[in-house]
Design a protein around this motif. Structure first.
Motif, PDB file in Angstrom:
ATOM      1  N   VAL A 138      74.240  23.703  -2.363  1.00  0.00           N
ATOM      2  CA  VAL A 138      73.687  24.117  -1.070  1.00  0.00           C
ATOM      3  C   VAL A 138      72.381  24.873  -1.278  1.00  0.00           C
ATOM      4  O   VAL A 138      71.389  24.651  -0.568  1.00  0.00           O
ATOM      5  CB  VAL A 138      74.700  24.992  -0.293  1.00  0.00           C
ATOM      6  N   ALA A 139      72.370  25.766  -2.255  1.00  0.00           N
ATOM      7  CA  ALA A 139      71.163  26.541  -2.526  1.00  0.00           C
ATOM      8  C   ALA A 139      70.010  25.632  -2.950  1.00  0.00           C
ATOM      9  O   ALA A 139      68.865  25.823  -2.513  1.00  0.00           O
ATOM     10  CB  ALA A 139      71.451  27.583  -3.600  1.00  0.00           C
ATOM     11  N   LEU A 140      70.284  24.645  -3.788  1.00  0.00           N
ATOM     12  CA  LEU A 140      69.236  23.728  -4.231  1.00  0.00           C
ATOM     13  C   LEU A 140      68.686  22.911  -3.075  1.00  0.00           C
ATOM     14  O   LEU A 140      67.468  22.676  -2.984  1.00  0.00           O
ATOM     15  CB  LEU A 140      69.781  22.799  -5.316  1.00  0.00           C
ATOM     16  N   ALA A 141      69.557  22.462  -2.177  1.00  0.00           N
ATOM     17  CA  ALA A 141      69.095  21.702  -1.013  1.00  0.00           C
ATOM     18  C   ALA A 141      68.192  22.563  -0.127  1.00  0.00           C
ATOM     19  O   ALA A 141      67.138  22.108   0.329  1.00  0.00           O
ATOM     20  CB  ALA A 141      70.291  21.190  -0.216  1.00  0.00           C
ATOM     21  N   ALA A 142      68.608  23.802   0.121  1.00  0.00           N
ATOM     22  CA  ALA A 142      67.783  24.700   0.924  1.00  0.00           C
ATOM     23  C   ALA A 142      66.467  25.012   0.217  1.00  0.00           C
ATOM     24  O   ALA A 142      65.404  25.115   0.851  1.00  0.00           O
ATOM     25  CB  ALA A 142      68.549  25.991   1.222  1.00  0.00           C
ATOM     26  N   PHE A 143      66.529  25.163  -1.096  1.00  0.00           N
ATOM     27  CA  PHE A 143      65.318  25.416  -1.882  1.00  0.00           C
ATOM     28  C   PHE A 143      64.333  24.260  -1.714  1.00  0.00           C
ATOM     29  O   PHE A 143      63.122  24.470  -1.565  1.00  0.00           O
ATOM     30  CB  PHE A 143      65.690  25.586  -3.355  1.00  0.00           C
ATOM     31  N   ALA A 144      64.870  23.030  -1.701  1.00  0.00           N
ATOM     32  CA  ALA A 144      64.020  21.853  -1.509  1.00  0.00           C
ATOM     33  C   ALA A 144      63.388  21.854  -0.122  1.00  0.00           C
ATOM     34  O   ALA A 144      62.215  21.487   0.044  1.00  0.00           O
ATOM     35  CB  ALA A 144      64.839  20.577  -1.721  1.00  0.00           C
ATOM     36  N   VAL A 145      64.158  22.270   0.893  1.00  0.00           N
ATOM     37  CA  VAL A 145      63.601  22.387   2.251  1.00  0.00           C
ATOM     38  C   VAL A 145      62.442  23.379   2.263  1.00  0.00           C
ATOM     39  O   VAL A 145      61.392  23.144   2.882  1.00  0.00           O
ATOM     40  CB  VAL A 145      64.696  22.818   3.248  1.00  0.00           C
ATOM     41  N   GLY A 146      62.620  24.502   1.582  1.00  0.00           N
ATOM     42  CA  GLY A 146      61.551  25.485   1.508  1.00  0.00           C
ATOM     43  C   GLY A 146      60.296  24.923   0.869  1.00  0.00           C
ATOM     44  O   GLY A 146      59.172  25.151   1.358  1.00  0.00           O
ATOM     45  N   ILE A 147      60.451  24.164  -0.209  1.00  0.00           N
ATOM     46  CA  ILE A 147      59.295  23.553  -0.866  1.00  0.00           C
ATOM     47  C   ILE A 147      58.583  22.577   0.070  1.00  0.00           C
ATOM     48  O   ILE A 147      57.343  22.555   0.141  1.00  0.00           O
ATOM     49  CB  ILE A 147      59.744  22.839  -2.160  1.00  0.00           C
ATOM     50  N   VAL A 148      59.357  21.781   0.792  1.00  0.00           N
ATOM     51  CA  VAL A 148      58.761  20.825   1.739  1.00  0.00           C
ATOM     52  C   VAL A 148      57.951  21.563   2.805  1.00  0.00           C
ATOM     53  O   VAL A 148      56.826  21.154   3.152  1.00  0.00           O
ATOM     54  CB  VAL A 148      59.859  19.960   2.386  1.00  0.00           C
ATOM     55  N   LEU A 149      58.497  22.649   3.340  1.00  0.00           N
ATOM     56  CA  LEU A 149      57.787  23.397   4.373  1.00  0.00           C
ATOM     57  C   LEU A 149      56.502  24.018   3.834  1.00  0.00           C
ATOM     58  O   LEU A 149      55.500  24.131   4.560  1.00  0.00           O
ATOM     59  CB  LEU A 149      58.686  24.484   4.953  1.00  0.00           C
ATOM     60  N   ILE A 150      56.506  24.417   2.583  1.00  0.00           N
ATOM     61  CA  ILE A 150      55.290  24.972   1.974  1.00  0.00           C
ATOM     62  C   ILE A 150      54.245  23.880   1.762  1.00  0.00           C
ATOM     63  O   ILE A 150      53.037  24.093   1.961  1.00  0.00           O
ATOM     64  CB  ILE A 150      55.641  25.662   0.640  1.00  0.00           C
ATOM     65  N   TYR A 151      54.697  22.677   1.395  1.00  0.00           N
ATOM     66  CA  TYR A 151      53.772  21.590   1.074  1.00  0.00           C
ATOM     67  C   TYR A 151      53.226  20.884   2.318  1.00  0.00           C
ATOM     68  O   TYR A 151      52.096  20.389   2.304  1.00  0.00           O
ATOM     69  CB  TYR A 151      54.483  20.574   0.185  1.00  0.00           C
ATOM     70  N   LEU A 152      54.005  20.835   3.398  1.00  0.00           N
ATOM     71  CA  LEU A 152      53.612  20.058   4.577  1.00  0.00           C
ATOM     72  C   LEU A 152      52.230  20.401   5.120  1.00  0.00           C
ATOM     73  O   LEU A 152      51.457  19.490   5.466  1.00  0.00           O
ATOM     74  CB  LEU A 152      54.669  20.214   5.681  1.00  0.00           C
ATOM     75  N   PRO A 153      51.856  21.681   5.268  1.00  0.00           N
ATOM     76  CA  PRO A 153      50.505  21.965   5.794  1.00  0.00           C
ATOM     77  C   PRO A 153      49.396  21.358   4.934  1.00  0.00           C
ATOM     78  O   PRO A 153      48.393  20.878   5.465  1.00  0.00           O
ATOM     79  CB  PRO A 153      50.453  23.498   5.784  1.00  0.00           C
ATOM     80  N   HIS A 154      49.558  21.357   3.620  1.00  0.00           N
ATOM     81  CA  HIS A 154      48.559  20.757   2.744  1.00  0.00           C
ATOM     82  C   HIS A 154      48.530  19.240   2.916  1.00  0.00           C
ATOM     83  O   HIS A 154      47.460  18.626   2.925  1.00  0.00           O
ATOM     84  CB  HIS A 154      48.857  21.110   1.288  1.00  0.00           C
ATOM     85  N   TYR A 155      49.709  18.644   3.076  1.00  0.00           N
ATOM     86  CA  TYR A 155      49.782  17.196   3.300  1.00  0.00           C
ATOM     87  C   TYR A 155      49.113  16.825   4.620  1.00  0.00           C
ATOM     88  O   TYR A 155      48.395  15.817   4.705  1.00  0.00           O
ATOM     89  CB  TYR A 155      51.248  16.762   3.303  1.00  0.00           C
ATOM     90  N   ALA A 156      49.348  17.633   5.663  1.00  0.00           N
ATOM     91  CA  ALA A 156      48.791  17.332   6.983  1.00  0.00           C
ATOM     92  C   ALA A 156      47.269  17.354   6.977  1.00  0.00           C
ATOM     93  O   ALA A 156      46.627  16.630   7.746  1.00  0.00           O
ATOM     94  CB  ALA A 156      49.332  18.325   8.014  1.00  0.00           C
ATOM     95  N   GLN A 157      46.672  18.179   6.138  1.00  0.00           N
ATOM     96  CA  GLN A 157      45.215  18.265   6.085  1.00  0.00           C
ATOM     97  C   GLN A 157      44.586  17.031   5.449  1.00  0.00           C
ATOM     98  O   GLN A 157      43.411  16.755   5.650  1.00  0.00           O
ATOM     99  CB  GLN A 157      44.804  19.515   5.313  1.00  0.00           C
ATOM    100  N   GLN A 158      45.376  16.264   4.711  1.00  0.00           N
ATOM    101  CA  GLN A 158      44.852  15.101   4.007  1.00  0.00           C
ATOM    102  C   GLN A 158      45.265  13.775   4.634  1.00  0.00           C
ATOM    103  O   GLN A 158      44.784  12.726   4.219  1.00  0.00           O
ATOM    104  CB  GLN A 158      45.315  15.139   2.546  1.00  0.00           C
ATOM    105  N   HIS A 159      46.161  13.833   5.622  1.00  0.00           N
ATOM    106  CA  HIS A 159      46.649  12.601   6.239  1.00  0.00           C
ATOM    107  C   HIS A 159      46.631  12.742   7.761  1.00  0.00           C
ATOM    108  O   HIS A 159      46.659  13.840   8.310  1.00  0.00           O
ATOM    109  CB  HIS A 159      48.082  12.284   5.764  1.00  0.00           C
TER     110      HIS A 159
END
Length: 537
Positions: free
Chosen positions: A348-369
């Motif tokens: 459960v912790a690893l899955a939530a950790f992955a969600v956190g990483i996605v939320l951190i990365y999404l703004p950078h992805y949005a600026q390029q796509h």
């Protein structure tokens, strides 16, 4: 034991916190929530409580119970924004307490199962989100639970009381969301010879009583449907008696998805439980419990209904909410017979950790796509906060009731940070129609004609307290409309912000993944043409 005795009040407090977060953290979300509250608003304006209306037409997509309850609250408290959002929440809370009652009836000797089940239900991510959603599914879930309670009461020998309760549940469910209420109730009742095997029952009489309960439920619904059909006209009558039942189940006009579609999204819907090893160990132990009536009862509820919803062409995640209590009961029964282990929290912790990483990365992805611009504004601290919470979960180890409470609270923290902080707060005005609705209200009060150059599901009607719908048309007809209404204003949708360059508008805001503006005759047609105009909104 102390947790168990104080649990009913703790559950209420937990529910209250969820409701408060939603009430203060967001407005009605388009398109569904804004549409349903607008239908209720039109009912209030017209004083017509028999037939729901939207954009001047009888609204046949949903029965009237939710709209009636919204209007009932307005009659007591006055028209307000908060009451319609509380109505489904009350049904969600009632479902939690009905789940406790069912657990005690199924396993009277197992106090822990009755204590664990409501926490598993309330802590499931999808249940948590839809607890505060102004939609119909929590009403359906509540009436499904009421039907299950009636079936068990009838099985215990109180036939009149039990089947009357089943009939009431079916009738109320039909008024809440239509024939979908039959999917959870009928399989359990029809499979009673299997889950109730070993009991001396006259099964022919049982099935006759079930038929009587269905007839009672149908009669309750027909008390509304017959006069509503006569009042709403032939098209509306055909829609409520056929178009929204068999046609929708067999050949959905919306949300059409393949048979297997629910399977890959189940872990997110039932987060964190399907990622928590004790749940799987507990369910595995139940495989040997074939003599357990409660386990068979829940399987008769869960499996056929999941398969039925899979075969129905139209699929949405919230359609499965009425069978979430069955999963919660099974998981609770299994957990009551299972011990925790050292690294159980890690998946459960690893899955939530992955969600956190996605939320951190999404703004950078949005600026390029080229995706919804608001994604670039997601606060990255929400992702870091989820990662920190995941680390704390992984480091800790709780057993029994404390462990399940720990997992439920962690689920609430994750959902709040991911949905309300990251997505809702990040989206800002893209999902908040209040400012534009207020502008339309000011124009309407000033006598300015209004047009809406796209499909109009009423997303501004209630929020702006508009008393008249705008003229709904396609953008191709807007030039002629402006000729007839030279001082009018139109709501128009554009695909990109860049397409608004050099365009004089009265008002602009983001809308979902696009842009919405209010403009006048002098700004139509745009100098670059209408290729960026979205008529399908």
């Amino acid at each position: 034991m102390r947790f168990i005795k104080s649990q009913p009040m703790l559950l209420f407090v937990f529910w209250l916190v969820l409701v408060a977060i939603a009430l203060f953290g967001r407005s009605y979300i388009p398109i569904d929530e804004t549409r349903y509250v607008t239908v209720a608003w039109n009912m209030w304006l017209r004083g017509d409580y028999l037939v729901p209306w939207l954009n001047g037409f009888a609204y046949s997509h949903k029965p009237p119970l939710l709209f009636w309850l919204m209007n009932a609250g307005w009659a007591v408290f006055g028209v307000n924004d908060w009451w319609p959002r509380l109505v489904p929440s009350f049904f969600a809370l009632g479902s939690v307490y009905l789940t406790i009652r069912l657990a005690r009836m199924l396993w009277p000797e197992d106090e822990r199962a009755a204590a664990y089940a409501p926490l598993i239900l309330l802590g499931s991510a999808l249940w948590m989100v839809f607890t505060t959603a102004t939609m119909f599914d929590m009403l359906t879930a509540f009436f499904a639970l009421l039907g299950m309670l009636g079936i068990l009461i009838a099985w215990r020998g109180q036939a009149l009381k039990g089947w009357a309760l089943v009939g009431l549940a079916i009738g109320s469910g039909l008024l809440a969301k239509g024939p979908a209420i039959l999917l959870p109730i009928l399989p359990v009742a029809l499979l009673a010879p299997w889950w109730g095997k070993g009991a001396a029952r006259a099964w022919g009489r049982w099935h006759l009583d079930l038929l009587g309960a269905v007839a009672l439920g149908a009669a309750i619904a027909l008390l509304w449907a017959i006069p509503a059909g006569l009042h709403g006209g032939e098209v509306y009558r055909k829609a409520i008696f056929w178009g929204q039942t068999a046609d929708r189940m067999v050949n959905s006009f919306a949300h059409k998805r393949p048979f297997w579609w629910y399977l890959p999204v189940l872990p997110a819907m039932l987060f964190p439980w399907l990622l928590w090893p004790p749940v799987w160990r507990g369910l595995n132990r139940l495989r040997g419990g074939r003599a357990d009536l409660g386990v068979r009862f829940c399987l008769a509820w869960l499996v056929p209904v999941f398969l039925a919803f899979s075969f129905i062409s139209g699929k949405q995640v919230h359609y499965l909410l009425p069978i979430f209590p069955a999963f919660a009961l099974l998981a609770a029964r299994g957990l009551a017979q299972t011990d925790s282990r050292k690294f159980d929290q890690l998946p459960v912790a690893l899955a939530a950790f992955a969600v956190g990483i996605v939320l951190i990365y999404l703004p950078h992805y949005a600026q390029q796509h080229h995706i919804a611009p608001w994604i670039a504004t997601i606060p990255t601290w929400a992702g870091f906060a989820i990662m920190a919470a995941a680390a704390l979960l992984a480091a800790g180890r709780k057993r029994g009731m404390a462990g399940i409470w720990n997992m439920t609270v962690f689920s609430a923290v994750t959902v709040t940070l991911a949905i309300y902080v990251a997505i809702i707060h990040g989206a800002g005005l893209a999902y908040d129609m209040r400012p534009l609705s207020a502008r339309l209200k000011a124009l309407q009060d000033a006598g300015v004609p209004l047009a809406h150059a796209a499909r109009y599901p009423g997303q501004y009607q209630f929020l702006g307290r508009l008393t008249q719908e705008p003229d709904v048309l396609r953008s191709a007809a807007l030039a002629n409309w402006f000729k007839a209404h030279p001082d009018g204003r139109a709501v128009v949708y554009f695909s990109t912000r860049q397409s608004l360059a050099g365009l004089k508008v009265d008002y602009w805001q983001p809308y979902l993944g696009e842009n919405v503006v209010i403009l006048g005759k002098e700004s139509w047609p745009p100098v670059f043409g209408t290729s960026e105009v979205n008529d399908d909104e």
